[in-house]
Design a protein around this motif. Structure first.
Motif, PDB file in Angstrom:
ATOM      1  N   ASN A 176       0.764  -1.336  -0.052  1.00 36.38           N
ATOM      2  CA  ASN A 176      -0.149   0.114   0.139  1.00 36.38           C
ATOM      3  C   ASN A 176       0.808   1.182  -0.130  1.00 36.38           C
ATOM      4  N   ALA A 177       2.179   1.180   0.854  1.00 39.08           N
ATOM      5  CA  ALA A 177       3.082   2.360   0.925  1.00 39.08           C
ATOM      6  C   ALA A 177       3.460   2.884   0.012  1.00 39.08           C
ATOM      7  N   LEU A 178       4.248   1.670  -1.167  1.00 36.79           N
ATOM      8  CA  LEU A 178       4.388   1.920  -2.491  1.00 36.79           C
ATOM      9  C   LEU A 178       2.955   2.102  -3.679  1.00 36.79           C
ATOM     10  N   ALA A 179       2.511   1.834  -3.431  1.00 39.56           N
ATOM     11  CA  ALA A 179       1.036   2.300  -4.561  1.00 39.56           C
ATOM     12  C   ALA A 179       0.748   3.576  -4.483  1.00 39.56           C
ATOM     13  N   GLU A 180       0.926   4.088  -2.380  1.00 43.31           N
ATOM     14  CA  GLU A 180       0.797   5.699  -2.653  1.00 43.31           C
ATOM     15  C   GLU A 180       2.145   6.032  -2.907  1.00 43.31           C
ATOM     16  N   ALA A 181       2.856   5.904  -3.031  1.00 42.55           N
ATOM     17  CA  ALA A 181       4.206   6.436  -3.392  1.00 42.55           C
ATOM     18  C   ALA A 181       4.299   6.911  -4.584  1.00 42.55           C
ATOM     19  N   ALA A 182       3.643   6.001  -5.599  1.00 45.08           N
ATOM     20  CA  ALA A 182       4.312   5.717  -7.268  1.00 45.08           C
ATOM     21  C   ALA A 182       2.149   6.613  -7.774  1.00 45.08           C
ATOM     22  N   LEU A 183       1.256   6.312  -6.817  1.00 44.59           N
ATOM     23  CA  LEU A 183       0.380   8.063  -7.508  1.00 44.59           C
ATOM     24  C   LEU A 183       0.749   9.236  -6.940  1.00 44.59           C
ATOM     25  N   ALA A 184       1.569   9.667  -5.818  1.00 45.16           N
ATOM     26  CA  ALA A 184       2.063  10.849  -5.872  1.00 45.16           C
ATOM     27  C   ALA A 184       2.817  11.267  -6.801  1.00 45.16           C
ATOM     28  N   ALA A 185       3.243  10.362  -7.098  1.00 42.30           N
ATOM     29  CA  ALA A 185       4.430  10.185  -8.260  1.00 42.30           C
ATOM     30  C   ALA A 185       4.292  10.498  -9.844  1.00 42.30           C
ATOM     31  N   GLY A 186       2.798  10.506  -9.959  1.00 39.13           N
ATOM     32  CA  GLY A 186       1.992  10.400 -11.382  1.00 39.13           C
ATOM     33  C   GLY A 186       1.931   8.947 -12.328  1.00 39.13           C
ATOM     34  N   PHE A 187       2.467   8.541 -11.352  1.00 36.40           N
ATOM     35  CA  PHE A 187       3.015   7.018 -12.185  1.00 36.40           C
ATOM     36  C   PHE A 187       1.012   6.810 -12.755  1.00 36.40           C
ATOM     37  N   SER A 188       1.146   5.301 -13.737  1.00 38.40           N
ATOM     38  CA  SER A 188      -0.280   5.087 -13.789  1.00 38.40           C
ATOM     39  C   SER A 188      -0.480   3.615 -13.732  1.00 38.40           C
ATOM     40  N   ARG A 189       0.948   2.721 -13.557  1.00 36.13           N
ATOM     41  CA  ARG A 189       0.838   1.300 -12.939  1.00 36.13           C
ATOM     42  C   ARG A 189       2.329   0.853 -12.508  1.00 36.13           C
ATOM     43  N   LEU A 190       2.006  -0.128 -11.434  1.00 32.15           N
ATOM     44  CA  LEU A 190       2.817  -0.148 -10.490  1.00 32.15           C
ATOM     45  C   LEU A 190       3.278  -1.760 -10.935  1.00 32.15           C
ATOM     46  N   PHE A 191       4.848  -1.959 -11.371  1.00 29.66           N
ATOM     47  CA  PHE A 191       5.186  -3.754 -11.745  1.00 29.66           C
ATOM     48  C   PHE A 191       5.990  -3.798  -9.742  1.00 29.66           C
ATOM     49  N   LEU A 192       5.016  -4.788  -9.204  1.00 31.93           N
ATOM     50  CA  LEU A 192       4.891  -5.957  -7.984  1.00 31.93           C
ATOM     51  C   LEU A 192       5.726  -6.423  -7.924  1.00 31.93           C
ATOM     52  N   LEU A 193       6.883  -7.056  -7.608  1.00 34.36           N
ATOM     53  CA  LEU A 193       7.777  -7.497  -7.180  1.00 34.36           C
ATOM     54  C   LEU A 193       8.237  -8.315  -5.451  1.00 34.36           C
ATOM     55  N   ASP A 194       8.664  -9.171  -5.483  1.00 34.63           N
ATOM     56  CA  ASP A 194       9.592 -10.172  -4.133  1.00 34.63           C
ATOM     57  C   ASP A 194      10.705  -9.958  -4.667  1.00 34.63           C
ATOM     58  N   GLN A 195      11.439  -9.840  -3.488  1.00 35.50           N
ATOM     59  CA  GLN A 195      13.118  -9.837  -3.682  1.00 35.50           C
ATOM     60  C   GLN A 195      13.592 -11.146  -4.522  1.00 35.50           C
ATOM     61  N   ASP A 196      12.851 -11.787  -4.603  1.00 33.65           N
ATOM     62  CA  ASP A 196      13.391 -12.970  -4.949  1.00 33.65           C
ATOM     63  C   ASP A 196      12.577 -13.498  -6.906  1.00 33.65           C
ATOM     64  N   ALA A 197      11.977 -12.442  -7.151  1.00 31.59           N
ATOM     65  CA  ALA A 197      11.604 -12.684  -8.544  1.00 31.59           C
ATOM     66  C   ALA A 197      12.660 -12.709  -9.788  1.00 31.59           C
ATOM     67  N   ASP A 198      12.126 -13.604 -10.621  1.00 31.28           N
ATOM     68  CA  ASP A 198      13.059 -13.885 -11.406  1.00 31.28           C
ATOM     69  C   ASP A 198      13.076 -12.653 -12.878  1.00 31.28           C
ATOM     70  N   ALA A 199      12.341 -11.434 -12.717  1.00 31.08           N
ATOM     71  CA  ALA A 199      12.326 -10.623 -13.568  1.00 31.08           C
ATOM     72  C   ALA A 199      12.881  -9.529 -14.228  1.00 31.08           C
ATOM     73  N   THR A 200      12.432  -9.038 -15.618  1.00 30.31           N
ATOM     74  CA  THR A 200      13.387  -8.085 -16.094  1.00 30.31           C
ATOM     75  C   THR A 200      12.871  -6.549 -16.635  1.00 30.31           C
ATOM     76  N   VAL A 201      13.013  -6.068 -16.904  1.00 22.49           N
ATOM     77  CA  VAL A 201      11.794  -4.811 -17.745  1.00 22.49           C
ATOM     78  C   VAL A 201      11.441  -5.261 -18.279  1.00 22.49           C
ATOM     79  N   GLU A 202      12.145  -6.223 -19.864  1.00 28.25           N
ATOM     80  CA  GLU A 202      11.376  -7.008 -20.779  1.00 28.25           C
ATOM     81  C   GLU A 202      10.636  -7.216 -20.321  1.00 28.25           C
ATOM     82  N   THR A 203      10.019  -8.380 -19.110  1.00 27.84           N
ATOM     83  CA  THR A 203       8.783  -8.372 -18.476  1.00 27.84           C
ATOM     84  C   THR A 203       8.228  -8.189 -17.860  1.00 27.84           C
ATOM     85  N   ALA A 204       8.936  -5.974 -17.893  1.00 32.60           N
ATOM     86  CA  ALA A 204       7.526  -5.224 -17.372  1.00 32.60           C
ATOM     87  C   ALA A 204       6.534  -4.826 -18.880  1.00 32.60           C
TER      88      ALA A 204
END
Length: 301
Positions: free
Chosen positions: A75-103
């Protein structure tokens, strides 16, 4: 119409809890300087890794280094993203094997899903197998056909999901009194009940696992994640509480009512039928049925 960069309005959001230096380094190396990154310190980040986060390009660090639960951190991350003007949020756990290409792939998927009703609240990847772990299964949402190669699902894990923040603002925050388990499941069912939708992209996959291994029944085709006792107890509590919620479908409640006793029995047998373990799980069941939620007394700091 496909946008040149479907991740241009997206921030990456990562919750860290007692991560290894390698896990922190992977997030920094893969995303910092390539996409905006928001990190929540939920406790236990090594000092040298925290310094690396502070020095990373385009990375914002939130949290006070204490375990407030995954829901409060998200919730804190979503609120910060909304306040910064972002439209979307790519949520990740610390061990998620994802990249910019995934996003970017998920951004394209969310664009494809957006043209029809019900509008998408989030889209996520298919769970890829991870050796030694039980991958989650996302049940199909009945009554709705696939859309542009995407599959409607009842729920998705938060990790790997791309969330539409306008939808998040309408649906409401993750339940902080759930603390950790079933947070994503409850939110997705609430999204469907409020006229939004959840989609899985079979063309995008990341490994996903829960717990530290898998417990398998000897004579039944049943498997479940092996987790610390406090996690299992929170799962039992939140699952039982979900039976009280009107937006959780009856079909899911019936399935869980049959499955939960099997899980409790499997977990108890794994712990050699310890009276202490059974007492903890039965107390958690009673708490859920009575609606007594919040931070577990035995949650790690």
């Amino acid at each position: 119409m496909q946008r040149p960069d479907p991740s241009a309005d997206t921030a990456v959001a990562v919750v860290f809890f007692r991560p290894s230096p390698e896990q922190v380094a992977r997030i920094v190396e893969r995303f910092a300087g390539r996409m905006p990154v928001l990190v929540y310190d939920n406790g236990g980040i090594p000092p040298e890794a925290r310094a690396r986060l502070r020095d990373a390009e385009g990375l914002g660090l939130l949290g006070e280094g204490r375990n407030c639960g995954i829901a409060a951190a998200l919730n804190a991350l979503a609120e910060a993203a909304l306040a910064a003007g972002f439209s979307r949020l790519f949520l990740l756990d610390q061990d998620a094997d994802a990249t910019v290409e995934t996003a970017r792939a998920l951004g394209q998927a969310l664009d494809r899903a957006t043209g029809e009703s019900p509008l998408p609240a989030l889209v996520g990847p298919a769970p890829a197998p991870k050796p030694g772990h039980k991958a989650p299964a996302y049940p199909p949402r009945p009554g709705l056909p696939p859309r542009e190669g995407l599959r409607p699902v009842e729920f998705l894990a938060t990790s790997g999901s791309l969330v539409d923040l306008a939808a998040f603002a309408r649906i409401g925050p993750f339940r902080e009194d759930f603390f950790i388990d079933a947070v994503d499941l409850e939110w997705c069912f609430r999204a469907w009940a409020r006229g939004w939708s959840c989609w899985m992209d079979p063309g995008t996959a990341i490994p996903h696992s829960v717990g530290r291994g898998t417990i398998r029944a000897r004579f039944l085709p049943v498997a479940m994640p092996d987790q610390p006792l406090f996690r299992m107890a929170v799962y039992v509590r939140n699952t039982a509480y979900g039976w009280r919620l009107p937006h959780v479908p009856a079909r899911w409640k019936l399935k869980q009512a049959a499955y939960l006793p099997l899980q409790i029995g499997l977990y108890w047998s794994r712990h050699r039928f310890s009276p202490r373990v059974l007492a903890r799980l039965l107390a958690a069941l009673a708490q859920g049925l009575a609606g007594r939620l919040g931070r577990p007394a035995d949650a790690p700091p």
